[in-house]
Enzyme design. Structure first.
Site, short mmCIF file in Angstrom:
data_model
loop_
_atom_site.label_atom_id
_atom_site.label_comp_id
_atom_site.label_asym_id
_atom_site.label_seq_id
_atom_site.Cartn_x
_atom_site.Cartn_y
_atom_site.Cartn_z
N LYS A 96 -15.79 1.75 -2.60
CA LYS A 96 -15.17 0.44 -2.46
C LYS A 96 -15.91 -0.31 -1.36
O LYS A 96 -15.94 0.12 -0.21
CB LYS A 96 -13.69 0.57 -2.09
CG LYS A 96 -13.00 -0.77 -1.89
CD LYS A 96 -11.58 -0.59 -1.38
CE LYS A 96 -10.94 -1.95 -1.10
NZ LYS A 96 -9.62 -1.82 -0.43
N GLY A 157 -2.77 -6.38 5.13
CA GLY A 157 -1.73 -5.88 6.03
C GLY A 157 -0.55 -6.80 6.26
O GLY A 157 0.36 -6.46 7.02
N ALA A 183 -4.66 -5.76 -1.33
CA ALA A 183 -4.32 -6.38 -0.05
C ALA A 183 -3.23 -7.45 -0.19
O ALA A 183 -3.33 -8.36 -1.00
CB ALA A 183 -5.54 -6.98 0.63
N GLY A 184 -2.19 -7.29 0.61
CA GLY A 184 -1.15 -8.29 0.72
C GLY A 184 0.09 -8.03 -0.10
O GLY A 184 1.13 -8.66 0.15
N ASN A 205 -0.85 -0.24 0.38
CA ASN A 205 -0.82 0.71 1.48
C ASN A 205 0.29 0.36 2.47
O ASN A 205 1.25 1.10 2.63
CB ASN A 205 -2.17 0.76 2.19
CG ASN A 205 -2.15 1.67 3.41
OD1 ASN A 205 -2.14 1.19 4.53
ND2 ASN A 205 -2.11 2.98 3.18
N THR A 206 0.16 -0.80 3.11
CA THR A 206 1.10 -1.17 4.17
C THR A 206 2.53 -1.22 3.67
O THR A 206 3.45 -0.79 4.37
CB THR A 206 0.70 -2.54 4.76
OG1 THR A 206 -0.64 -2.47 5.25
CG2 THR A 206 1.62 -2.93 5.90
#
Length: 255
Positions: A96, A157, A183-184, A205-206
């Protein structure tokens, strides 16, 4: 939908939920794999450096595909060097690409990302570039040999969800490669909506790492991704500006 596979670089995956490992923990990985059904886990190369106490490689279950990322790279040359090193230490051919020259907003540098993608794709890597959702950059990544494109939904994040929704839809409509929303994404409902739009997969993830109950949240993401995919494949119902009765209201009281 057992025949509905996510195909990346000739490899087939049944799950369309991918775990990012920025906020890595053993509990997070176990939850994502066991409760979330994740088959791909990203990792930064620093997690596997020799001598590190918390080497992520020690906790990856068998059968999981590693997706090393080039986190920390600020140029295409740095990203290429990290990718080659990850291959040398046994992390496989997937990579990635993450290149961020901006330290305030952590937005990916699309220009450098295209350069790194072209170099690594020619070397046989299966390249999944993280990008700002721009159509011209996405087209350049296709030409460069990317196996998929990974546009952000919102700044990394933040858990803000589909802030770039309209631009993501353009990429989904116009790019021939799988579009993995990265992301997001902060809630399962947002993951579901992205899949309903036609995204090929979701990386999170977050949202999971900061949840109170990791296994339950991972499972919620699994269900949301599956529901959104099923809705997309089924063909979503049309939207009208005015109410229309779902059952006929005339004729049944006639003489």
């Amino acid at each position: 939908m057992t025949d509905d596979k996510l195909i990346l670089g000739g490899h087939e995956f049944s799950s369309r939920f991918i775990l990012g490992s920025g906020k890595y923990s053993v509990d997070l990985i176990q939850s994502a794999v066991e409760a979330g059904g994740a088959e791909i886990i990203t990792m930064a190369l620093r997690r596997v450096e020799a001598g590190q106490k918390d080497n992520i490689m020690d906790f990856i279950p068998k059968g999981i595909t590693l997706l090393p990322n080039t986190s920390g790279a600020r140029t295409a040359d740095e990203a290429v060097r990290i990718a080659r090193l990850s291959q040398e230490i046994g992390c496989g051919d997937f990579v990635k690409i993450e290149i961020m020259t901006d330290s305030k907003y952590l937005l990916p540098d699309n220009g450098e990302t295209v350069k790194a993608t072209e170099i690594l794709a020619k070397e046989g890597f299966i390249v999944l570039p993280y990008m700002y959702p721009d159509l011209y950059a996405a087209r350049a990544l296709v030409t460069a040999g990317a196996a998929a494109v990974m546009p952000l939904a919102a700044p990394i994040g933040t858990n803000k969800g589909l802030a770039a929704r309209e631009f993501l839809q353009i990429l989904i409509n116009e790019i021939s490669l799988p579009v993995i929303v990265d992301a997001g994404i902060g809630r399962p409902s947002q993951a579901c909506e992205a899949m309903e739009m036609g995204a090929a997969a979701i990386m999170a993830n977050t949202a999971i790492a900061t949840a109170g109950d990791l296994p339950r949240m991972a499972h919620a993401f699994k269900l949301a991704v599956e529901a959104g995919r099923a809705a997309y494949l089924s063909g979503l119902g049309r939207v009208r500006d005015k109410a229309v009765a779902s059952d006929p209201l005339t004729g049944f009281l006639g003489d």
